[in-house]
Design a protein around this motif. Structure first.
Motif, short mmCIF file in Angstrom:
data_model
loop_
_atom_site.label_atom_id
_atom_site.label_comp_id
_atom_site.label_asym_id
_atom_site.label_seq_id
_atom_site.Cartn_x
_atom_site.Cartn_y
_atom_site.Cartn_z
N GLY A 1 48.29 64.26 81.00
CA GLY A 1 47.16 64.43 80.19
C GLY A 1 46.99 65.67 78.90
N THR A 2 46.49 66.50 78.07
CA THR A 2 46.07 67.20 77.72
C THR A 2 47.14 68.42 77.74
OG1 THR A 2 44.14 66.22 76.83
CG2 THR A 2 44.81 68.86 75.55
N SER A 3 46.60 68.88 79.40
CA SER A 3 47.64 70.44 79.55
C SER A 3 49.16 69.66 80.33
CB SER A 3 46.05 71.06 81.04
OG SER A 3 45.45 69.54 81.23
N ILE A 4 48.95 69.14 80.91
CA ILE A 4 49.93 68.52 81.88
C ILE A 4 51.18 67.64 81.75
CG2 ILE A 4 49.11 67.56 83.81
CD1 ILE A 4 50.96 69.68 84.98
N ASP A 5 52.67 67.54 81.90
CA ASP A 5 53.15 66.14 81.64
C ASP A 5 54.26 66.80 82.46
OD1 ASP A 5 54.10 64.23 80.66
OD2 ASP A 5 54.99 64.96 78.13
N TYR A 6 54.54 65.00 82.93
CA TYR A 6 55.82 64.56 83.98
C TYR A 6 57.06 64.68 83.59
CZ TYR A 6 51.58 65.43 87.22
OH TYR A 6 50.31 66.26 87.66
N ALA B 1 51.09 74.01 72.44
CA ALA B 1 51.69 75.00 72.02
C ALA B 1 49.57 74.57 70.36
CB ALA B 1 52.09 75.72 71.08
N ASN B 2 50.07 73.85 70.08
CA ASN B 2 49.02 73.01 68.57
C ASN B 2 48.13 72.78 69.06
OD1 ASN B 2 50.97 74.22 66.57
ND2 ASN B 2 51.98 71.82 66.73
N THR B 3 47.93 72.77 69.97
CA THR B 3 46.50 72.35 71.16
C THR B 3 45.81 73.65 71.85
OG1 THR B 3 47.51 70.46 71.16
CG2 THR B 3 45.31 70.47 72.26
N ASN B 4 46.11 73.37 73.34
CA ASN B 4 45.39 74.35 74.21
C ASN B 4 46.05 75.01 75.24
OD1 ASN B 4 42.44 74.52 73.05
ND2 ASN B 4 41.89 72.63 73.97
N GLY B 5 47.86 74.85 75.09
CA GLY B 5 48.40 74.90 75.78
C GLY B 5 48.94 74.22 77.09
N GLY B 6 49.73 74.55 78.22
CA GLY B 6 49.34 73.81 79.17
C GLY B 6 50.91 73.72 79.83
N TYR B 7 51.37 72.93 80.59
CA TYR B 7 52.87 72.42 81.51
C TYR B 7 53.20 71.66 81.60
CZ TYR B 7 49.76 76.77 84.26
OH TYR B 7 49.61 77.79 84.06
N LEU B 8 54.95 71.71 81.20
CA LEU B 8 55.66 70.65 81.49
C LEU B 8 57.39 70.86 82.71
CD1 LEU B 8 57.19 71.29 77.97
CD2 LEU B 8 56.46 68.88 78.65
N GLU C 1 57.31 67.32 61.12
CA GLU C 1 56.15 67.53 62.30
C GLU C 1 55.32 67.63 62.90
OE1 GLU C 1 59.45 65.07 64.01
OE2 GLU C 1 59.49 63.08 62.67
N PHE C 2 54.26 67.84 62.69
CA PHE C 2 53.72 68.51 63.24
C PHE C 2 52.72 67.71 64.77
CE2 PHE C 2 52.79 70.55 59.23
CZ PHE C 2 52.87 71.04 59.94
N TYR C 3 52.91 68.18 66.33
CA TYR C 3 52.45 67.42 67.30
C TYR C 3 51.10 68.02 67.77
CZ TYR C 3 56.68 64.56 66.29
OH TYR C 3 57.89 64.08 66.11
N GLY C 4 49.82 67.34 68.10
CA GLY C 4 49.03 67.87 68.89
C GLY C 4 48.59 67.06 70.58
N ARG C 5 48.27 67.45 70.98
CA ARG C 5 48.24 66.53 72.59
C ARG C 5 46.06 65.59 72.77
NH1 ARG C 5 52.07 66.67 75.33
NH2 ARG C 5 50.93 65.40 77.14
#
Length: 378
Positions: free
Chosen positions: A25-30, A53-60, A136-140
């Motif tokens: 989701g917003t904070s993690i990607d597998y 980085a452009n949203t709220n941070g997270g983990y890959l 290109e700019f990206y968000g989540r």
């Protein structure tokens, strides 16, 4: 997502994600694999990173397979030389992303002799939004990454501009209150040392309110100058104070947004020749480094993460003289009544000593030295 320091994440935490079906989701990607060979693969990777980085941070998390957004297998992957991989990623982002990103954390977790899980933690950026290849700019969102539209890009630029103005205005307000003796506690009169630590996450429309509990241990909240120490709890936050004969000479306070304010009127009360205040430069550096460990410990307890803005000031110190690292009183004295030092942004407290060294260097400049004097042994 992981309620622990990044360096402490282990295979048990990855198993927890699988067993509890924690969804992407917003904070993690597998991701099952990490490929950076082709131009398209590198662009896709940069898009993933900047979306966090452009949203709220997270983990890959690389080395796991997923089905409908949840982990179904923890297979691991052969990543080769991890140090080389980290350098490759840093070089890739430096070449493909603007403005430059800071605060990326990476680690491998071995699952057997050959295979590992590779995790990247991306902090929310306050210097963006970041653009990939100038286009290109990206968000989540809960569905994953997406390309930002014009209105969203404009809003995020304005948010960051407003953020730094909000931080500046907040700090100036605190300076004026302390100078007017309207700080968090009533202090004895005298020249003042003031340190503020301002997490960027404490500002903006989505700033959270912390459950601080009670400051039971003075080792976690010790002020700069320690004499009789006890804790205080108030509407705006908690902390510890130094009292001598029923007068308060300093405090270490954290408010409910995680902003730390440390004020001291004890260290600079050493009287030198001519009844002038003496500024002991090595002592100030030492005390700053000591209190930094306490701040870092508290932030870990409360789950407050960087980046952090550090601001330091000496107030009402006009005509003060200096003591250098050899214990010598210098012939220079301060002409300004207040010294407001340049701020610094750090991602974590392992970088704090560069800030305290900067404070020391500027104090030596104020004392008439072009550089730190050589320490001699008697």
């Amino acid at each position: 997502m992981f309620n622990k320091p990044f360096d402490n994440i282990n295979i048990d935490d990855i198993n927890f994600l699988k067993e509890n079906a924690v969804p992407e989701g917003t904070s993690i990607d597998y991701k099952e694999q990490l490929h950076l060979n082709s131009r398209e693969q590198r662009k896709e990777f940069a898009a993933d990173i900047t979306s966090f980085a452009n949203t709220n941070g997270g983990y890959l998390v690389f080395g796991v397979s997923e089905n409908e957004g949840v982990i179904n297998e923890i297979n691991g992957e052969v990543f080769g030389n991890i140090d080389h991989l980290k350098q490759q990623i840093e070089n890739l982002l430096r070449d493909m992303v603007e403005p430059r990103m800071n605060g990326l954390q990476m680690k491998a977790i071995e699952i057997n002799a050959e295979k590992s899980i590779f995790i990247i933690r991306v902090q929310r950026s306050f210097s963006g939004p970041h653009i990939v290849r100038g286009r290109e700019f990206y968000g989540r969102n809960t569905s994953g990454k997406y390309q930002l539209e014009y209105n969203e890009i404009k809003r995020r630029f304005l948010e960051n501009e407003g953020l730094y103005k909000e931080i500046k205005d907040f700090h100036l307000e605190r300076l004026f209150k302390v100078k007017a003796d309207e700080g968090y506690l009533k202090l004895a009169p005298g020249p003042t040392i003031m340190l503020n630590v301002l997490p960027l996450s404490a500002f903006g429309f989505d700033a959270s309110v912390l459950d601080l509990g009670s400051p039971y241990d003075e080792r976690d909240f010790g002020p700069l100058y320690q004499a009789g120490v006890d804790y205080h709890i108030g509407f705006e936050g908690i902390g510890w104070r130094t009292t001598i004969q029923h007068q308060c000479y300093g405090y270490h306070h954290i408010n409910r947004r995680g902003i730390v304010e440390i004020v001291d009127r004890g260290i600079l009360r050493i009287i030198g020749e001519g009844q002038r205040i003496t500024i002991n430069i090595p002592m100030i550096e030492q005390k700053l480094n000591e209190v930094a460990n306490k701040i870092a410990s508290n932030y870990l307890r409360y789950g407050v993460e960087g980046p952090f803005v550090l601001r330091f000031a000496l107030l009402d110190v006009g005509q003060a003289v200096f003591i250098n690292q050899n214990g010598e009183v210098t012939q220079y004295n301060i002409l300004q009544n207040d010294l407001l030092f340049p701020d610094m942004i750090i991602n974590d407290f392992s970088e704090f000593r560069s800030f305290s060294s900067q404070v020391g260097d500027l104090l030596y400049n104020a004392a008439g030295y072009t550089q730190r004097p050589t320490l001699y042994m008697q």
